[in-house]
Design a protein around this motif. Structure first.
Motif, PDB file in Angstrom:
ATOM      1  N   LEU A  11       0.817  -1.215   0.000  1.00 16.09           N
ATOM      2  CA  LEU A  11       0.000   0.000   0.000  1.00 16.09           C
ATOM      3  C   LEU A  11       0.849   1.263   0.000  1.00 16.09           C
ATOM      4  O   LEU A  11       0.499   2.239  -0.671  1.00 16.09           O
ATOM      5  N   ALA A  12       1.953   1.246   0.729  1.00 16.26           N
ATOM      6  CA  ALA A  12       2.846   2.417   0.702  1.00 16.26           C
ATOM      7  C   ALA A  12       3.321   2.669  -0.730  1.00 16.26           C
ATOM      8  O   ALA A  12       3.319   3.816  -1.201  1.00 16.26           O
ATOM      9  N   ALA A  13       3.694   1.599  -1.427  1.00 15.22           N
ATOM     10  CA  ALA A  13       4.123   1.736  -2.824  1.00 15.22           C
ATOM     11  C   ALA A  13       2.969   2.244  -3.696  1.00 15.22           C
ATOM     12  O   ALA A  13       3.160   3.124  -4.546  1.00 15.22           O
ATOM     13  N   LEU A  14       1.776   1.717  -3.476  1.00 20.75           N
ATOM     14  CA  LEU A  14       0.612   2.162  -4.249  1.00 20.75           C
ATOM     15  C   LEU A  14       0.334   3.645  -4.003  1.00 20.75           C
ATOM     16  O   LEU A  14       0.084   4.400  -4.945  1.00 20.75           O
ATOM     17  N   PHE A  15       0.409   4.071  -2.748  1.00 19.48           N
ATOM     18  CA  PHE A  15       0.162   5.483  -2.445  1.00 19.48           C
ATOM     19  C   PHE A  15       1.199   6.389  -3.103  1.00 19.48           C
ATOM     20  O   PHE A  15       0.867   7.484  -3.544  1.00 19.48           O
ATOM     21  N   VAL A  16       2.436   5.942  -3.185  1.00 18.91           N
ATOM     22  CA  VAL A  16       3.469   6.721  -3.879  1.00 18.91           C
ATOM     23  C   VAL A  16       3.140   6.800  -5.371  1.00 18.91           C
ATOM     24  O   VAL A  16       3.241   7.855  -5.991  1.00 18.91           O
ATOM     25  N   ILE A  40       0.787   6.992   3.574  1.00 16.24           N
ATOM     26  CA  ILE A  40       2.049   6.247   3.413  1.00 16.24           C
ATOM     27  C   ILE A  40       2.629   5.910   4.780  1.00 16.24           C
ATOM     28  O   ILE A  40       3.070   4.778   5.019  1.00 16.24           O
ATOM     29  N   ALA A  41       2.612   6.866   5.690  1.00 15.44           N
ATOM     30  CA  ALA A  41       3.162   6.637   7.031  1.00 15.44           C
ATOM     31  C   ALA A  41       2.398   5.539   7.770  1.00 15.44           C
ATOM     32  O   ALA A  41       3.016   4.659   8.397  1.00 15.44           O
ATOM     33  N   TRP A  99       3.862   1.996   8.956  1.00 18.10           N
ATOM     34  CA  TRP A  99       3.712   1.634  10.364  1.00 18.10           C
ATOM     35  C   TRP A  99       3.105   0.240  10.471  1.00 18.10           C
ATOM     36  O   TRP A  99       3.512  -0.577  11.288  1.00 18.10           O
ATOM     37  N   ALA A 100       2.137  -0.051   9.610  1.00 18.94           N
ATOM     38  CA  ALA A 100       1.525  -1.380   9.581  1.00 18.94           C
ATOM     39  C   ALA A 100       2.533  -2.445   9.183  1.00 18.94           C
ATOM     40  O   ALA A 100       2.477  -3.571   9.654  1.00 18.94           O
ATOM     41  N   ALA A 101       3.463  -2.074   8.311  1.00 19.96           N
ATOM     42  CA  ALA A 101       4.446  -3.035   7.805  1.00 19.96           C
ATOM     43  C   ALA A 101       5.567  -3.320   8.795  1.00 19.96           C
ATOM     44  O   ALA A 101       6.219  -4.359   8.709  1.00 19.96           O
ATOM     45  N   SER A 102       5.783  -2.424   9.744  1.00 14.14           N
ATOM     46  CA  SER A 102       6.898  -2.612  10.676  1.00 14.14           C
ATOM     47  C   SER A 102       6.574  -3.712  11.680  1.00 14.14           C
ATOM     48  O   SER A 102       5.415  -3.962  11.982  1.00 14.14           O
ATOM     49  N   PRO A 103       7.608  -4.375  12.210  1.00 16.54           N
ATOM     50  CA  PRO A 103       7.373  -5.458  13.176  1.00 16.54           C
ATOM     51  C   PRO A 103       6.658  -4.916  14.422  1.00 16.54           C
ATOM     52  O   PRO A 103       6.885  -3.781  14.825  1.00 16.54           O
ATOM     53  N   THR A 104       5.845  -5.736  14.999  1.00 16.66           N
ATOM     54  CA  THR A 104       5.140  -5.321  16.208  1.00 16.66           C
ATOM     55  C   THR A 104       6.085  -5.321  17.395  1.00 16.66           C
ATOM     56  O   THR A 104       7.077  -6.031  17.420  1.00 16.66           O
ATOM     57  N   ASP A 105       5.769  -4.529  18.407  1.00 12.11           N
ATOM     58  CA  ASP A 105       6.579  -4.464  19.618  1.00 12.11           C
ATOM     59  C   ASP A 105       6.654  -5.813  20.302  1.00 12.11           C
ATOM     60  O   ASP A 105       7.662  -6.164  20.890  1.00 12.11           O
ATOM     61  N   ARG A 106       5.614  -6.580  20.245  1.00 16.97           N
ATOM     62  CA  ARG A 106       5.587  -7.865  20.946  1.00 16.97           C
ATOM     63  C   ARG A 106       6.506  -8.885  20.304  1.00 16.97           C
ATOM     64  O   ARG A 106       6.881  -9.850  20.930  1.00 16.97           O
ATOM     65  N   ALA A 107       6.870  -8.679  19.060  1.00 13.22           N
ATOM     66  CA  ALA A 107       7.747  -9.621  18.381  1.00 13.22           C
ATOM     67  C   ALA A 107       9.211  -9.390  18.735  1.00 13.22           C
ATOM     68  O   ALA A 107      10.055 -10.211  18.454  1.00 13.22           O
ATOM     69  N   LYS A 108       9.508  -8.257  19.363  1.00 16.03           N
ATOM     70  CA  LYS A 108      10.890  -7.932  19.687  1.00 16.03           C
ATOM     71  C   LYS A 108      11.290  -8.582  21.017  1.00 16.03           C
ATOM     72  O   LYS A 108      10.667  -8.318  22.038  1.00 16.03           O
ATOM     73  N   PRO A 109      12.301  -9.433  21.022  1.00 16.40           N
ATOM     74  CA  PRO A 109      12.734 -10.039  22.279  1.00 16.40           C
ATOM     75  C   PRO A 109      13.473  -9.018  23.132  1.00 16.40           C
ATOM     76  O   PRO A 109      14.065  -8.080  22.625  1.00 16.40           O
TER      77      PRO A 109
END
Length: 164
Positions: free
Chosen positions: A93-98, A133-134, A138-148
């Motif tokens: 979607l970020a690419a589509l919005f660009v 785009i932002a 943000w949706a594409a970035s890893p979630t906080d819970r996935a970070k050890p």
């Protein structure tokens, strides 16, 4: 905002601003995608013909492009709703919005109306597109819970504050 209110009332799916924003973007995409397939009418939504008029002259097959972007918006919305597909959908979607930015610039500069309403000014369209785009990124970035947790105390791993 509505999704965040649902989150505060106990619906875990909308427990964070991030999840609420991503679902809000998905709803917006479904609403805007319908315009890609709507015939000329007296409704409040722009029509397919309105969106075809926004396509810059250098783009080939404007009618097909409008249908294709409508399908991509619907697929992106569906991808945002599922956690497993959210990163891929966000990047797509970020690419589509660009890629849609030239159509928005063209419509603003040429004064192309949507559904008979005056053209949206460029000073509004560009920041709006940047916001979309932002949120998609943000949706594409890893979630906080996935970070050890990387903190250690005397060689023993500490519990992550996100651990159950």
């Amino acid at each position: 905002m509505a999704f965040r209110l649902l989150g505060t009332s106990g619906i875990n799916r909308f427990a964070t601003w991030r999840a609420s924003s991503v679902h809000g973007l998905a709803v917006m995409l479904v609403a805007t995608a319908t315009a890609h397939f709507t015939p000329q009418s007296g409704s409040v939504m722009p029509s397919h013909d309105d969106l075809v008029a926004m396509v810059p002259p250098f783009a080939p097959f404007p009618r097909v492009l409008v249908y294709a972007t409508g399908v991509l918006e619907l697929l992106g919305a569906a991808g945002l709703v599922r956690t497993a597909t959210r990163p891929t959908a966000g990047i797509g979607l970020a690419a589509l919005f660009v890629l849609l930015l030239p159509a928005n610039v063209h419509a603003a500069i040429e004064g192309i109306p949507l559904n008979g309403d005056p053209a949206t000014p460029l000073w509004f369209r560009i920041p709006e597109q940047m916001l979309f785009i932002a949120i998609a990124l943000w949706a594409a970035s890893p979630t906080d819970r996935a970070k050890p947790s990387l903190r250690r105390s005397r060689g023993v791993p500490t519990r992550s504050r996100y651990a159950p």
